[in-house]
Design an enzyme around this catalytic site. Structure first.
Site, PDB file in Angstrom:
ATOM      1  N   ASP A  66       0.900  29.649 -10.011  1.00 16.72           N
ATOM      2  CA  ASP A  66       1.329  31.054  -9.969  1.00 16.72           C
ATOM      3  C   ASP A  66       0.458  31.815  -8.978  1.00 16.72           C
ATOM      4  OD1 ASP A  66       3.260  30.716 -12.002  1.00 16.72           O
ATOM      5  OD2 ASP A  66       2.785  32.665 -12.887  1.00 16.72           O
TER       6      ASP A  66
ATOM      7  N   ASP B 173      -0.423  24.906 -13.989  1.00 20.15           N
ATOM      8  CA  ASP B 173       0.464  26.029 -14.295  1.00 20.15           C
ATOM      9  C   ASP B 173      -0.145  27.322 -13.759  1.00 20.15           C
ATOM     10  OD1 ASP B 173       2.610  27.460 -15.520  1.00 20.15           O
ATOM     11  OD2 ASP B 173       1.230  28.042 -17.113  1.00 20.15           O
TER      12      ASP B 173
ATOM     13  N   LYS C 237     -12.414  20.581 -14.908  1.00 26.56           N
ATOM     14  CA  LYS C 237     -13.496  21.382 -15.488  1.00 26.56           C
ATOM     15  C   LYS C 237     -14.466  20.385 -16.111  1.00 26.56           C
ATOM     16  CE  LYS C 237     -15.385  25.336 -16.653  1.00 26.56           C
ATOM     17  NZ  LYS C 237     -15.923  26.314 -15.692  1.00 26.56           N
TER      18      LYS C 237
ATOM     19  N   ASP D  63     -12.365  26.911 -11.955  1.00 31.61           N
ATOM     20  CA  ASP D  63     -12.701  28.332 -11.759  1.00 31.61           C
ATOM     21  C   ASP D  63     -13.036  28.593 -10.282  1.00 31.61           C
ATOM     22  OD1 ASP D  63     -14.959  26.747 -12.155  1.00 31.61           O
ATOM     23  OD2 ASP D  63     -16.084  28.250 -13.277  1.00 31.61           O
TER      24      ASP D  63
ATOM     25  N   TYR E 108      -0.362  21.231 -23.358  1.00 28.35           N
ATOM     26  CA  TYR E 108       1.047  21.503 -23.645  1.00 28.35           C
ATOM     27  C   TYR E 108       1.602  20.565 -24.707  1.00 28.35           C
ATOM     28  CZ  TYR E 108       1.927  24.722 -19.756  1.00 28.35           C
ATOM     29  OH  TYR E 108       1.948  25.797 -18.912  1.00 28.35           O
TER      30      TYR E 108
HETATM   31  C1  IPM Z   1       6.271  26.742 -15.240  1.00 28.93           C
HETATM   32  C2  IPM Z   1       6.491  27.683 -16.413  1.00 28.93           C
HETATM   33  C3  IPM Z   1       6.581  26.864 -17.689  1.00 28.93           C
HETATM   34  C4  IPM Z   1       5.285  26.094 -17.844  1.00 28.93           C
HETATM   35  C5  IPM Z   1       6.895  27.708 -18.944  1.00 28.93           C
HETATM   36  C6  IPM Z   1       8.177  28.479 -18.811  1.00 28.93           C
HETATM   37  C7  IPM Z   1       6.898  26.885 -20.204  1.00 28.93           C
HETATM   38  O1  IPM Z   1       5.491  28.635 -16.462  1.00 28.93           O
HETATM   39  O2  IPM Z   1       7.141  25.871 -15.018  1.00 28.93           O
HETATM   40  O3  IPM Z   1       5.262  26.884 -14.564  1.00 28.93           O
HETATM   41  O4  IPM Z   1       4.308  26.644 -18.344  1.00 28.93           O
HETATM   42  O5  IPM Z   1       5.265  24.921 -17.468  1.00 28.93           O
HETATM   43 MG    MG Z   2       4.151  28.562 -14.863  1.00 27.16          MG
END
Ligand code: IPM
Ligand code: MG
Length: 356
Positions: free
Chosen positions: A250, A246, A190, A222, A141
């Site tokens: 999710d 990240d 990794k 993975d 990032y």
């Molecule tokens: C999160 C989001 C952010 C990230 C985006 C919106 C930049 O996906 O907070 O997980 O990737 O950190």
């Molecule tokens: Mg995210």
């Protein structure tokens, strides 16, 4: 007096933040705390108003506050902008960096009422309670980026950089959190491919003797993605670098029924930032469809982590549980036989529960 900066941001941000503020006000009144809220601009909303997605004024507001509550940033309206003016890269990432928020705590908890809403079989997720610690100010990032024209197109570069101190501080935090929980820590990397991961693994391992009560293990990212859907309850605390975190959070969010349920706390600096892990969901923005619970639960995390108000935090979490128990659901967690409500009504229900 506790000063809280409120940054609704874009998309559903304007709908999910007010119910969380109301919940904070309600516990404040109930327990005699004086919270002062100041709203600031961030993201596309800030760009439209001021020409920059992270105005100096907003940064100062955050620095002068005791905690920050953020909704979400981004949306198709701002995707055409030069990258440094886009809500994600121009506002959210620099905000995290400037405030020194190197650790993002993402608790993955399955509310018993929602076990059936998960994409996985109920027995795999019911009772799941884990914590993912995501490194937040390093890695891909923030590494150097380049786009160079070459014959046939471009050569594009993102750089994955970590230093020992950056790994050290987030790993220590994860060890400490693991110590307070079940004592199990999984570090995800990794290391079979990446230099940064090899050092990550080596350094995390070198800290283990300092935390004899923590059982440390390492896992490739993975495999971790697979294990999270195969047997998520094998995990307790997980620590990983920014990008892996990240993606895995999710995935983990969906285990709880919806990404609309997952709160987060970004810590490590003077002032902590609390935000749901989901984005601005432009497709449902302004339609009273968004789930405000992740933001409300982020407010509970704020009470617990920044203000040390365990009882007050639990009050909000219990209110959420009670509303779910009564069968109320937003669309994302809707199931047959339940009562579907909108964002506003869901917020009111939580509030009514707190006010008793
Ligand atoms: C999160 C989001 C952010 C990230 C985006 C919106 C930049 O996906 O907070 O997980 O990737 O950190
Ligand atoms: Mg995210």
């Amino acid at each position: 007096m506790a000063k809280i900066a409120v940054l609704p941001g874009d998309g559903i941000g304007a709908e999910i933040v007010p119910p969380a503020v109301e919940a904070l006000k309600a516990v404040g009144r109930k327990y005699g705390h004086n919270f002062e809220f100041t709203t600031g601009l961030i993201g596309g909303a800030a760009y439209d108003e001021t020409g920059h997605p992270l105005p100096e004024e907003t940064l100062n507001l955050c620095r002068e506050s005791d905690a920050v509550l953020l909704g979400a940033v981004g949306g198709p309206r701002w995707e055409h902008l030069p990258v440094h003016l886009r809500p994600e890269v121009g506002a959210l990432l620099p905000l995290r960096k400037q405030l020194g928020l190197y650790a993002n705590l993402r608790p993955v908890r399955v509310f018993p009422q929602l076990a059936g809403a998960s994409s996985l079989k109920t027995e795999l997720v019911s009772g799941l309670d884990m914590l993912i610690v995501r490194e937040l100010t390093g890695g891909l990032y923030f590494g150097e980026k380049k786009k160079e024209p070459i014959a046939g197109g471009y050569r594009v570069i993102d750089t994955l950089v970590y230093t020992t101190p950056e790994i050290d501080r987030v790993a220590r935090l994860a060890f400490e959190l693991a110590q307070k929980r079940s004592g199990k820590l999984t570090s995800v990397d990794k290391a079979n491919v990446l230099e940064s991961s090899r050092h990550w693994r080596e350094h995390v391992q070198s800290l283990a003797p300092e935390y004899p009560r923590v059982e440390l293990s390492h896992m490739y990212v993975d495999n971790c993605a697979m294990q999270l859907v195969r047997e998520p309850k094998q995990f307790d605390v997980m620590v990983t670098e920014n990008m892996f975190g990240d993606i895995l959070t999710d995935l983990a969010a969906q285990l709880t029924g919806s990404i609309g349920m997952l709160p987060s706390a970004s810590i490590g600096g003077e002032v902590a930032l609390y935000e749901p892990i989901h984005g601005s969901a432009p497709d449902i923005a302004g339609k009273d469809l968004a789930n405000p619970l992740a933001t409300i639960l982020s407010a509970a995390m704020m009470l617990r982590v920044t203000f040390n108000m365990e009882r007050e935090a639990a009050e909000i979490e219990q209110a959420v549980t009670a509303v779910l128990e009564k069968g109320y659901r937003t669309g994302d967690i809707m199931q047959p036989g339940m009562k579907q409500v909108g964002t506003g009504r869901m917020g009111e229900l939580v509030l009514e529960q707190i006010l008793g």
